[in-house]
Structures are given as C-alpha cells and as structure tokens.
Design a protein around this motif. Structure first.
Motif, PDB file in Angstrom:
ATOM      1  N   LYS A 253      -5.119   0.681  -5.758  1.00 22.04           N
ATOM      2  CA  LYS A 253      -4.952   2.089  -5.385  1.00 22.04           C
ATOM      3  C   LYS A 253      -4.037   2.844  -6.334  1.00 22.04           C
TER       4      LYS A 253
ATOM      5  N   ASP B  22     -10.050  -1.041  -0.512  1.00 23.30           N
ATOM      6  CA  ASP B  22      -8.976  -0.869   0.470  1.00 23.30           C
ATOM      7  C   ASP B  22      -9.624  -0.709   1.847  1.00 23.30           C
ATOM      8  N   SER B  23      -9.145  -1.447   2.851  1.00 22.08           N
ATOM      9  CA  SER B  23      -9.884  -1.532   4.120  1.00 22.08           C
ATOM     10  C   SER B  23     -10.076  -0.160   4.780  1.00 22.08           C
ATOM     11  N   GLU B  24      -9.049   0.678   4.707  1.00 17.05           N
ATOM     12  CA  GLU B  24      -9.148   2.004   5.347  1.00 17.05           C
ATOM     13  C   GLU B  24     -10.213   2.852   4.670  1.00 17.05           C
TER      14      GLU B  24
ATOM     15  N   ASN C 215       2.779   2.354   1.290  1.00 20.88           N
ATOM     16  CA  ASN C 215       1.370   1.978   1.169  1.00 20.88           C
ATOM     17  C   ASN C 215       0.476   3.030   1.822  1.00 20.88           C
ATOM     18  N   LYS C 216       0.872   3.484   3.012  1.00 23.52           N
ATOM     19  CA  LYS C 216       0.021   4.478   3.692  1.00 23.52           C
ATOM     20  C   LYS C 216       0.054   5.792   2.935  1.00 23.52           C
TER      21      LYS C 216
ATOM     22  N   GLU D 296      -2.243   5.508   0.173  1.00 27.01           N
ATOM     23  CA  GLU D 296      -3.615   5.544   0.697  1.00 27.01           C
ATOM     24  C   GLU D 296      -4.068   6.962   1.051  1.00 27.01           C
TER      25      GLU D 296
END
Ligand code: NAD
Ligand code: MG
Length: 380
Positions: A121, A146-148, A213-214, A217
């Motif tokens: 990312k 990335d899972s999201e 991290n969020k 993202e």
C-alpha cells in the motif's frame, strides 16, 4: 496458465502468494521473484527448487552468489534486481514488498503493460496520483490484495462507481485497541507485535497498533476507487469477519465476509475475474455469533487523523506521512524510540514540510529518502 512474478516472495504476503500458486499448479506459474537479506537465503533456495522460476533477485549480490552455490538460476540484485523482476515475462506482478521501495518497480511494470496485484500500500500512498495515471495511460489492471480493498473491489463488481455513496472500511483495532492513551505510554515492541486477528509482517503489525495502517488504507482506497475522503468511513470491527462494505445511493450496503486469511484476496487478485476453489477452514457464522461496529476515535488514534489530513492535503504530504512513518516504525522496531514517538515524529515532519505541488516521481523518491534520513539521523 498465468505467469506470476512476486516482489517480496519471502514475506508474509509473498509466502501466502506462493501457497496460492502451489494450490493451483495448472493455473499459475512462478516466473521471477525477489527476496531481502542473507537471513532469507535458505527460503530463496527452497523457492527456486520448488517453483523453478527463470530468475530471482536479492538485495545484496553476495547473498545471490551463496544461493547459486546450491542452485542454478539467473539472478539480479539491489534496486535494479527489483526492476528486473518487475519487467520479467509475467502476466501479473504481485507487489508484496514492504515500504516505498515498491514504487519504482511497480511503475516500470505498469509501463511495460503488466497487471499489478498490489499488497504494497505504501506505493499508492506515496505516489497515488502518478501510479493511477500510469494505470490509465497503459490500460493495465491494478488489483487490490489488501483485504479491505479486495472486499470493496468485490462489492463493486457489476456496479457503477457513480452510484457509490460511501466506502465503509473496517478496522480490527490492532494490538492496543483496548488501551487508553495513558496506557499506551511504555508499551513494548512484543506487545505491539501481538496482533489479535492477523499474522502479518512486523511493519504492518505496528501500523495496525498505531492505526496508521487504516490511515494508509484510506489513502489507498481514495486512489483505487476515486472516492472523496469525506465519503470514506472507518469502523472499528473487532471480529475481522466483515472485510469492508460499500454503501450505494439507494442506501443499500453490500458487505464482503470471510475468514481472516489473506490467501483469499491474493487468490482473487490472481484469478480475477474468475473465482477458483480454495480448500481451507470456512467461516462458520454460528461460531462468530455476533459482529459489532463501533466508531473509531481520531483523538485516540491520531495517526489515522494525520493520514486523512495528509490525503486531503495531497501533493507531497502523503509522501511525508509515509516516509516519516516508515522511518519511525523501523526506529521503534530497533528499540530506539517509544511507541508514542511514532505519531509525534510523523506530526513533526508534516508540520515542517513545505508542500511541492504536483510532484514528479523523481521529486517523490528524493523527498522519501530525505525524510527517512532526517528522522533516522535524529533518533539513532
Ligand atoms: P513482510 O515484512 O512480511 O515481507 C516483506 C517482503 O519484502 C520480504 O520478502 C522482504 O524480503 C522484502 N523486503 C523488505 N525490505 C526490502 C527492501 N528494502 N528491498 C527489497 N525487498 C525488501 O511484509 P508483509 O506483511 O508481507 O507486507 C508486505 C506489504 O503488504 C506491505 O506493504 C503491507 O502493508 C501489505 N499488506 C500485508 C498484509 C499481511 O497480511 N501481511 C495485509 C495487507 C497488506
Ligand atoms: Mg488491510
């Protein structure tokens, strides 16, 4: 048969990508891969023996030569080596390195017309506008790992992006989700590395604890799906069962659920736009019992607030956010600073930065280096 190359094959995502290839030998073939330092030599030899790729690359030439003593495979090394892997004869390049080191090889692969499966990312955070413009110009697919983002991408299949009203990104909360700000003072590296739901590389595990991290993202989602920052919401979701959701203009919400296994989004990126069977433990909703969503406080998690601010500011600010965070996390992992110093270092570098408007790739890579050097020098 799809030809796959992997940047960062020895990491958490890289090894899981190899597992996906191993599970579908009639569908995927490993063509080239990169690895890191000398502690990965054994792994590199095993990968070459099992998958018989055409080439590999490591950071140092001396480590490649040690691998060659045991195997027979073409090699390259250093930053040139990453580019050679990126330019190998593959259909999809899986970018699973950690940090902005993934940026230049990704751009080179895109210019070469190769589809990208992106786990890294930091590449989109530090140079999202440039990467997305290249993707459009060269008409390649940028498939999220990335899972999201894979969840959002799957929710969007067959939908018109214009009918999206909101992205709802879920966050497990990381290892310190139940600690107060006061309790965060003096937390240890070992505590930070103990993620409640996912087993991942060290840097992303620390980023999850700080909620950076969020934040990364949110910036990643903004670039991948072209959604305004004000229409991206982050929800604390402790169970990591709902990997993210999309709200549409008719107020329908579509969610993606599944077990917390990164091989699912990796495989989807490799097999897109088909699905392949995956033999593993299936998600048992009766065992999950309940799923919960809570508001995430920006006061409790300042790194999330800084990332959203950097994303909205745009230009070189996300580069500064990312570079200062990468440097600060490596200092924390080397026991040079406290956990809460990470957010202070990022804040300080953002405050000191004079924005460069519409930066070039060369300006971004130079700034990335400069910020990392300043931070590392100051705290080492
Ligand atoms: P990791 O630390 O486990 O692996 C990193 C890989 O990159 C290794 O192969 C290592 O050798 C290589 N590498 C590290 N520094 C390098 C350098 N300077 N030059 C060349 N190679 C280098 O990391 P990971 O957890 O697999 O994460 C990789 C990326 O995927 C990160 O950007 C992370 O944010 C993202 N991601 C990871 C997960 C996960 O579950 N692990 C989930 C979503 C996104
Ligand atoms: Mg994620």
């Amino acid at each position: 048969m799809k030809k796959i190359s992997i940047l960062g094959a020895t990491g958490s995502i890289g090894l899981q990508t190899l597992d996906v290839i191993r599970n579908h030998p009639d569908k995927f073939e490993l063509v080239a891969f990169s690895a890191g330092f000398s502690n990965e030599i054994e792994q590199v030899i095993e990968i070459i023996n099992e998958f018989k790729p055409a080439m590999f690359s490591m950071i140092n030439q001396s480590d490649c030569l040690k691998v060659l003593a045991e195997t027979n495979c073409k090699y390259s090394y250093g930053s040139e080596g990453l580019i050679e892997v990126a330019l190998s004869e593959c259909d999809t390049l899986v970018n699973a390195v950690v940090g902005s080191v993934g940026l230049i090889p990704t751009c080179e692969a895109i210019k070469n017309g190769t589809d990208i499966a992106l786990a890294n990312k930091e590449t989109l955070v530090t140079a999202g506008d440039i990467v997305m413009n290249l993707v459009k110009e060269h008409n390649v697919k940028l498939l999220p790992v990335d899972s999201e983002h894979s969840a959002i991408f799957q929710c969007l299949q067959g939908e018109d992006l214009k009918s999206v009203s909101k992205l709802l990104i879920t966050a497990s909360g990381g290892s310190f989700r139940d600690l107060t700000r006061e309790e965060l003072k003096g937390v240890t590296k070992a505590q930070a590395l103990a993620h409640p739901n996912w087993s991942m590389g060290a840097k992303i595990t620390i980023d999850s604890a700080s909620m950076m991290n969020k934040g990364l993202e949110v910036i990643e989602a903004h670039h991948l799906f072209g959604i305004d920052y004000d229409d991206i919401e982050v929800l604390l979701h402790r169970q990591s069962v709902v990997h993210s959701m999309v709200e549409f203009n008719d107020l329908s919400i579509i969610a993606h659920l599944g077990s917390a296994d990164m091989r699912i989004p990796i495989q989807y990126a490799l097999s897109y736009d088909k699905r392949l069977p995956f033999n593993s433990k299936r998600l048992n909703l009766k065992e999950v019992k309940s799923i919960t969503f809570e508001e995430l406080s920006l006061e409790r998690y300042p790194c999330l607030a800084y990332a959203i601010e950097a994303g909205k500011t745009g230009h070189t600010m996300p580069t500064v956010l990312n570079a200062s965070n990468e440097a600060a996390v490596s200092l924390f992992l080397n026991d040079k600073i406290e956990f809460l110093d990470i957010e202070n270092i990022v804040r300080e570098q953002m405050d000191n930065h004079h924005l460069i408007k519409n930066p070039t790739l060369a300006q971004i890579t130079k700034l990335d280096q400069e910020i990392k050097e300043i931070v590392i020098r100051r705290y080492s």
